[in-house]
Design a protein around this motif. Structure first.
Motif, PDB file in Angstrom:
ATOM      1  N   VAL A 684       0.834  -1.090   0.317  1.00 13.42           N
ATOM      2  CA  VAL A 684      -0.073  -0.040  -0.243  1.00 13.42           C
ATOM      3  C   VAL A 684       0.721   1.408   0.227  1.00 13.42           C
ATOM      4  N   LYS A 685       0.488   1.965  -1.260  1.00  8.86           N
ATOM      5  CA  LYS A 685       1.861   2.970  -0.797  1.00  8.86           C
ATOM      6  C   LYS A 685       1.077   4.194  -0.814  1.00  8.86           C
ATOM      7  N   PHE A 686       1.109   5.692  -0.794  1.00  9.10           N
ATOM      8  CA  PHE A 686       1.122   6.823  -0.778  1.00  9.10           C
ATOM      9  C   PHE A 686       1.546   7.743  -1.007  1.00  9.10           C
ATOM     10  N   ASP A 687       1.042   8.870  -2.446  1.00  6.39           N
ATOM     11  CA  ASP A 687       1.836   9.863  -2.718  1.00  6.39           C
ATOM     12  C   ASP A 687       2.148  11.722  -1.854  1.00  6.39           C
ATOM     13  N   GLN A 688       2.401  11.711  -1.406  1.00  5.70           N
ATOM     14  CA  GLN A 688       2.851  12.990  -0.212  1.00  5.70           C
ATOM     15  C   GLN A 688       2.344  13.925  -0.952  1.00  5.70           C
ATOM     16  N   ASN A 689       1.951  14.398  -2.283  1.00  4.22           N
ATOM     17  CA  ASN A 689       1.569  15.705  -3.334  1.00  4.22           C
ATOM     18  C   ASN A 689       0.222  15.804  -1.885  1.00  4.22           C
ATOM     19  N   ILE A 690       0.465  17.497  -1.757  1.00  5.04           N
ATOM     20  CA  ILE A 690      -0.440  18.184  -1.275  1.00  5.04           C
ATOM     21  C   ILE A 690      -1.475  18.312  -2.342  1.00  5.04           C
ATOM     22  N   ASP A 691      -1.092  18.500  -3.423  1.00  2.00           N
ATOM     23  CA  ASP A 691      -2.484  18.443  -4.691  1.00  2.00           C
ATOM     24  C   ASP A 691      -3.111  16.990  -4.772  1.00  2.00           C
ATOM     25  N   LEU A 692      -2.547  16.147  -4.487  1.00  4.53           N
ATOM     26  CA  LEU A 692      -3.599  14.899  -4.499  1.00  4.53           C
ATOM     27  C   LEU A 692      -3.806  14.499  -3.109  1.00  4.53           C
ATOM     28  N   ILE A 693      -3.588  15.152  -1.798  1.00  7.31           N
ATOM     29  CA  ILE A 693      -4.093  15.381  -0.752  1.00  7.31           C
ATOM     30  C   ILE A 693      -5.320  15.678  -0.653  1.00  7.31           C
ATOM     31  N   ALA A 694      -5.202  17.150  -1.285  1.00 10.94           N
ATOM     32  CA  ALA A 694      -6.625  17.888  -1.342  1.00 10.94           C
ATOM     33  C   ALA A 694      -7.669  17.646  -2.512  1.00 10.94           C
ATOM     34  N   ILE A 695      -7.377  16.545  -2.761  1.00  5.52           N
ATOM     35  CA  ILE A 695      -8.677  15.989  -3.737  1.00  5.52           C
ATOM     36  C   ILE A 695      -9.974  15.456  -2.795  1.00  5.52           C
ATOM     37  N   PRO A 696     -10.639  15.903  -2.562  1.00  2.14           N
ATOM     38  CA  PRO A 696     -12.133  15.773  -2.263  1.00  2.14           C
ATOM     39  C   PRO A 696     -12.552  14.088  -2.551  1.00  2.14           C
ATOM     40  N   ASN A 697     -12.768  13.967  -1.024  1.00  2.00           N
ATOM     41  CA  ASN A 697     -13.159  12.973  -0.609  1.00  2.00           C
ATOM     42  C   ASN A 697     -14.771  12.756  -0.411  1.00  2.00           C
ATOM     43  N   THR A 698     -14.594  12.101  -2.374  1.00  2.00           N
ATOM     44  CA  THR A 698     -15.689  10.822  -2.782  1.00  2.00           C
ATOM     45  C   THR A 698     -15.518  10.313  -3.616  1.00  2.00           C
ATOM     46  N   GLU A 699     -16.190   9.749  -4.166  1.00  2.00           N
ATOM     47  CA  GLU A 699     -15.075   8.435  -5.855  1.00  2.00           C
ATOM     48  C   GLU A 699     -15.312   8.929  -6.693  1.00  2.00           C
ATOM     49  N   ALA A 700     -16.428  10.031  -7.142  1.00  2.00           N
ATOM     50  CA  ALA A 700     -16.365  11.194  -8.584  1.00  2.00           C
ATOM     51  C   ALA A 700     -15.251  11.263  -9.039  1.00  2.00           C
ATOM     52  N   ASP A 701     -14.566  11.712  -7.722  1.00  2.00           N
ATOM     53  CA  ASP A 701     -13.719  13.156  -7.680  1.00  2.00           C
ATOM     54  C   ASP A 701     -12.314  12.342  -7.630  1.00  2.00           C
ATOM     55  N   VAL A 702     -12.926  11.283  -7.264  1.00  2.00           N
ATOM     56  CA  VAL A 702     -10.778  10.556  -7.358  1.00  2.00           C
ATOM     57  C   VAL A 702     -11.586  10.009  -8.746  1.00  2.00           C
ATOM     58  N   GLU A 703     -12.033   9.341  -9.781  1.00  2.06           N
ATOM     59  CA  GLU A 703     -12.328   9.035 -10.767  1.00  2.06           C
ATOM     60  C   GLU A 703     -11.912  10.016 -11.830  1.00  2.06           C
ATOM     61  N   GLN A 704     -12.050  11.302 -11.170  1.00  5.49           N
ATOM     62  CA  GLN A 704     -11.533  11.975 -12.314  1.00  5.49           C
ATOM     63  C   GLN A 704     -10.342  12.990 -11.857  1.00  5.49           C
TER      64      GLN A 704
END
Length: 975
Positions: A684-704
């Motif tokens: 399991v890996k996590f990217d510490q990029n703030i622009d990815l951390i700030a993505i809204p917490n919905t499946e649709a936003d993650v898919e987009q």
């Protein structure tokens, strides 16, 4: 009594076969005719090799290709790989400038069975494929490539089977042969500690004892072969607002390596009676490929005001140049040993039984260090250099620089990390806490102290591999009179395979941290490394292993810091039992002789794997909650499965005219899934990029917009790749060294490994018992500056806590992908003297393979080129021989060792390789003491073909230049 066969080899076939032996006489029995004596005239050199290979192809009821040497130690190439790459339907893949991989009908070596004298062979690589350049030509007498399978061919693959062959001493002429080769690369070494010259020596002998009841064949070979490479690379290209295309980062090196290989092959054969034959054989290969990768790696930024030109033809000035001079010492050491026993006993004049048992073991350590040097430690200076550059379709070239002259002066360089690459050490940040400030300040103007981010000065990267294969085979065959069936074969085969990979790495920090020191003088080599070919000047050359060797670097285990490294260590086990039966038949349909065989295999498999799921814990360490350096028990994974296959096969050969054959084959074959895909391990890996951390917490936003989360895992339950195969060929043999053929083939891929991806919740992973991977203080981020963040432009105020979305993608492998392969092979061996007397001795051997293949998801098959063309033109007369060979293959997909020792996909551009050889055999010279001497001069890659990868803009993103190589060969047979 022995069954009398209806059909005998034709006069042409017999003459071709007899070219392997001098001064013998063969008798042929015709239909009611008296015996005919055929006087044998030995033909050597390339013509003899073509004749022997043609005989094997002609007399085989299956569809095969072959190469054959006139004697042990007399194949013309430095490894068996180069000889195989010229055969119809085969294509070579260069690794580090040497032909190593072999694709058969578009399938990479991992999907092709490889055997040695019919016995399964292992390699020392990451997967199942054999590195063919591991096997020196001096120990081989030839190879047969089965493009259609037979039921008693226990080593199979979807692409086919490559059976390498060594000598059987009681069937060979006694000989003692000494070989010496001087090798020189066409390019000088750009690194001062290496040269461009090498050498090979080999001693081969065959002796018979005790009235020819005992035979011994031994081949000893040692190789020292240089390879000097110029590698141009970038991180990628991006277009600015004006449409000018510029690189995002540089990755350019001068690479020098030396292959050292020592090989011992020994075969003892004992035949005390005509009914008992015992063969004991051993093969040992020690292998080392060491060298250095030295050059610049750095981000690229251009001064906007300096830019001129448009598109890919932009020019300007790089600013803020803070190069990392990376010196990466590389050391790959491996060894392979195999021991075998083969016993054959004739029960009576019709039936025989054979027992074969073997054990093979290999191990390898692939080590690559990284040692960084530059102007200063990251954060210690804020004034950097500049470079003037010019872009073109060949990439970026530098025409001048300022402030970067220190790279040719060791006294001005520091042994330190110039770039902020230490983020992987976040979970041991306390180790690098410092009161010393960098020259930079934060958003509020406060000085920034040195930290773990500034503390990476190198990296020690290595992987250990081990593999063991034990096989036992019991087989009986006999001549029968069961209607049209004249021979039956029954057998059982058992194999037990174990393969292990241990992926290791260590972050390196210089003892001077947080300060930096000059490169110690004792590390330096005499002379500079040459990067002027890329416009980067001359640079300091030093021993990159030295700071590791003498303790200058402090090392931290990356396996407990990087989850993907622990998640790439594993063990895989396979037990396979195969029952098989094969029936040969001969008959007539009308006036046409018909021969062939049919049969089937029942294959039972039990496979398993153990490994780890690499996860960052609450203490920021990977699977080490107790901070004791031991992997937590709940991170250990295991899995496996059992299953069986039924694999029928049919081979049919019809002689439709004098030495004209139509052959048909139909069969089902399997290739085991790639070992790295069968591992139980994952991460399991996590990217510490703030622009990815700030993505809204919905499946649709993650898919987009994407996500910082990712999970990957192998699948130890994967089934083998499976195909239904159909072959049809027409072969016309019109001379003892001449034929033309057309082969059509179709492969219905009914199972292929597919890449799968699911969206999962990383705070409640249902694929791992509802595990929650989120760690407060590690996966969230306190906002330092108010503003909009991420692709969704989420507004944050300074001091706000940004938390990542819960959702991310889980990638894994699954069965069920389908596809198809359609192809055609056209082959012609033309002795021109058969048409024009004045051209006696001249000939052409050519082939063309055309393949249309695709998997149902649109992805390519690894190793598959749409076109592979090969032509060899030769002249041989009275011991003098000259030949020129060219092979051309179109673009193809493959995979290779990537970052962190993992497997990455890659695309190879089209390539044409031209080789040539001129030689003279003194046997007919009339000079008695020179009659065993053969001298040859060989050139490889004469046109200096480059390997290039080109992006969608038509610009080179990766270019490797190896240059030609030349070999002067002395081969002397004492008898």
């Amino acid at each position: 009594m022995k069954t009398k066969h209806i059909f005998k080899p034709a006069i042409l076939s017999l003459a071709v076969t007899s070219a392997m032996y001098a001064g013998q006489t063969f008798a042929q029995e015709g239909n009611g005719a008296t015996d005919q004596n055929v006087e044998v005239i030995a033909v050597k050199g390339i013509r003899g090799s073509l004749m022997r290979a043609q005989a094997i192809k002609m007399d085989n009821t299956s569809i095969v290709e072959a190469i054959s040497a006139e004697d042990i130690g007399k194949l013309p190439d430095s490894s068996i790989a180069e000889s195989l790459a010229r055969l119809p339907g085969l294509a070579g893949e260069r690794v580090g400038g040497r032909t190593s991989g072999i694709s058969v009908r578009g399938f990479k070596e991992d999907f092709t069975g490889t055997s040695l004298n019919g016995r399964e062979l292992i390699g020392i690589g990451d997967n199942r494929g054999v590195e063919y350049d591991l096997y020196p030509s001096e120990i081989m007498t030839g190879a047969t490539i089965y493009k259609s399978t037979e039921a008693n061919l226990v080593v199979q693959g979807i692409g086919g089977t490559v059976d390498l062959q060594t000598v059987r001493p009681l069937a060979a002429e006694e000989t003692l042969t000494l070989t010496g080769v001087y090798e020189m690369g066409g390019n000088d070494s750009d690194n001062p500690e290496f040269t461009n010259t090498g050498k090979r020596y080999a001693l081969s002998f065959v002796e018979k004892f005790a009235d020819d009841t005992i035979g011994l064949a031994v081949a000893l070979a040692t190789t020292e072969s240089p390879r000097n490479e110029r590698k141009y690379g970038v991180w990628g290209y991006n277009a600015n607002d004006a449409g000018q295309i510029l690189p995002s980062g540089l990755d350019t090196q001068a690479i020098s390596r030396v292959l050292d290989r020592d090989t011992i092959s020994a075969i003892l054969q004992f035949r005390p009676t005509d009914d008992l034959d015992i063969v004991v054989d051993a093969l040992s290969i020690d292998y080392s490929d060491s060298g250095v990768i030295r050059g610049f790696i750095e981000p690229f930024n251009a001064d906007p005001d300096s830019l001129a030109g448009s598109g890919i033809n932009a020019s300007g000035t790089q600013v803020g140049a803070n190069p990392v001079l990376r010196t990466d010492p590389a050391q790959k050491d491996g060894e392979l040993q195999t021991f075998g026993l083969n016993v054959k006993y004739n029960i009576d004049e019709n039936w025989s039984v054979m027992l074969d048992a073997a054990n093979s073991q290999s191990e390898k350590r692939d080590l690559r260090g990284e040692s960084y040097a530059g102007l200063a430690r990251n954060g210690a200076i804020d004034e950097f250099g500049t470079r003037d550059f010019q872009m073109s379709s060949d990439g970026v070239f530098f025409t001048g620089s300022t402030g970067l002259g220190a790279f040719a002066d060791a006294s001005q360089l520091q042994l330190t990390g110039p770039q902020q690459w230490g983020g992987g050490m976040a979970n041991i940040a306390d180790q690098f806490a410092s009161d010393v400030n960098t020259v930079f300040t934060d958003a509020d103007g406060n000085p920034v102290p040195f930290s773990y981010l500034n503390a990476q000065d190198g990296f020690l990267n290595y992987a250990d591999f081990e593999e063991e294969l034990t096989t036992v085979r019991l087989e009986t065959e006999g001549y029968v009179e069961w209607g049209v069936i004249n021979k039956a074969t029954f057998g059982i085969y058992y194999s037990d395979r174990y393969k292990m990979k241990d992926n290791k790495g260590f972050f390196a920090t210089a003892s001077s941290y947080p300060y930096s020191e000059s490169i110690p003088s004792e590390y330096l080599y005499n002379g500079l490394a040459d990067l002027t070919w890329a416009g980067l000047g001359m640079v300091v050359a030093y021993n990159g292993f030295a700071p590791y060797r003498d303790g200058e670097y402090t090392l931290n285990d990356a396996g407990l810091l990087e989850p993907d490294r622990l998640g790439d260590s594993y063990e895989v086990n396979e037990e396979v039992t195969t029952l098989y039966a094969k029936f040969d038949f001969e008959t007539e349909i009308g006036d046409f002789p018909v021969m062939g065989n049919f049969g089937a295999q029942y294959v039972s498999t039990d496979q398993s794997s153990t490994g780890y799921l690499g996860i960052v814990g609450s203490n920021f360490a990977v699977c080490d909650d107790d901070n004791n350096g031991v992997v937590d028990a709940d991170c250990v994974l295991s899995g496996g499965d059992s299953y069986s296959h039924f694999l029928p096969s049919l081979n049919l050969s019809v002689e439709v005219g004098d030495n004209r054959y139509v052959r048909f084959a139909a069969n089902k074959t399997i290739s085991r899934a790639r070992v790295d895909q069968m591992k139980a391990s994952g991460f399991v890996k996590f990217d510490q990029n703030i622009d990815l951390i700030a993505i809204p917490n919905t499946e649709a936003d993650v898919e987009q917009y994407g996500t910082p989360w990712s999970k990957f895992q192998g699948n130890p339950t994967l089934r083998p790749l499976e195909a239904n195969n159909f072959d049809l060929s027409f072969e016309n043999y019109f001379e003892d060294e001449g034929y033309v053929s057309l082969a059509l083939f179709y492969k219905d891929l009914v199972n292929w490994t597919d890449d799968a991806r699911d969206l999962i919740n990383f705070t409640n992973d249902t694929t791992n018992d509802g595990a929650n991977y989120f760690i407060p203080g590690f996966h969230d981020r306190i906002i330092q500056t108010s503003g909009l963040y991420g692709p969704a432009n989420v507004a944050y105020e300074a001091g706000d806590l940004a938390t990542p979305p819960d959702f991310g993608y889980f990638s894994y492998f699954q069965d069920g992908l389908k596809g198809e392969v359609k192809g055609a092979e056209i082959t012609a061996n033309i002795p021109l003297g058969g048409f024009v007397d004045a051209l006696e001795g001249f000939g052409v051997a050519a082939s063309a393979t055309f393949i249309d293949a695709e998997l149902d998801n649109g992805s390519p098959i690894p190793g598959q080129s749409d076109e592979v063309l090969s032509i060899t033109a030769y002249y041989e007369m009275d011991g003098f021989e000259i030949r020129i060979a060219a092979t051309d293959r179109s673009e193809f997909s493959t995979y290779q060792r990537g970052g962190s020792n993992k497997i990455d996909t890659a695309t190879r551009d089209a390539i044409t390789v031209v080789d040539a050889q001129i030689s003279y055999d003194f046997e007919g010279s009339g000079i008695e003491y020179l009659e065993g001497l053969r001298i040859s001069l060989q050139g490889v890659n004469l046109t200096d073909e480059k390997e290039e990868t080109i992006d969608s803009n038509g610009i080179v993103t990766l270019r490797r230049e190896f240059g030609p190589s030349y070999m002067l060969n002395f081969n002397y047979s004492f008898y």
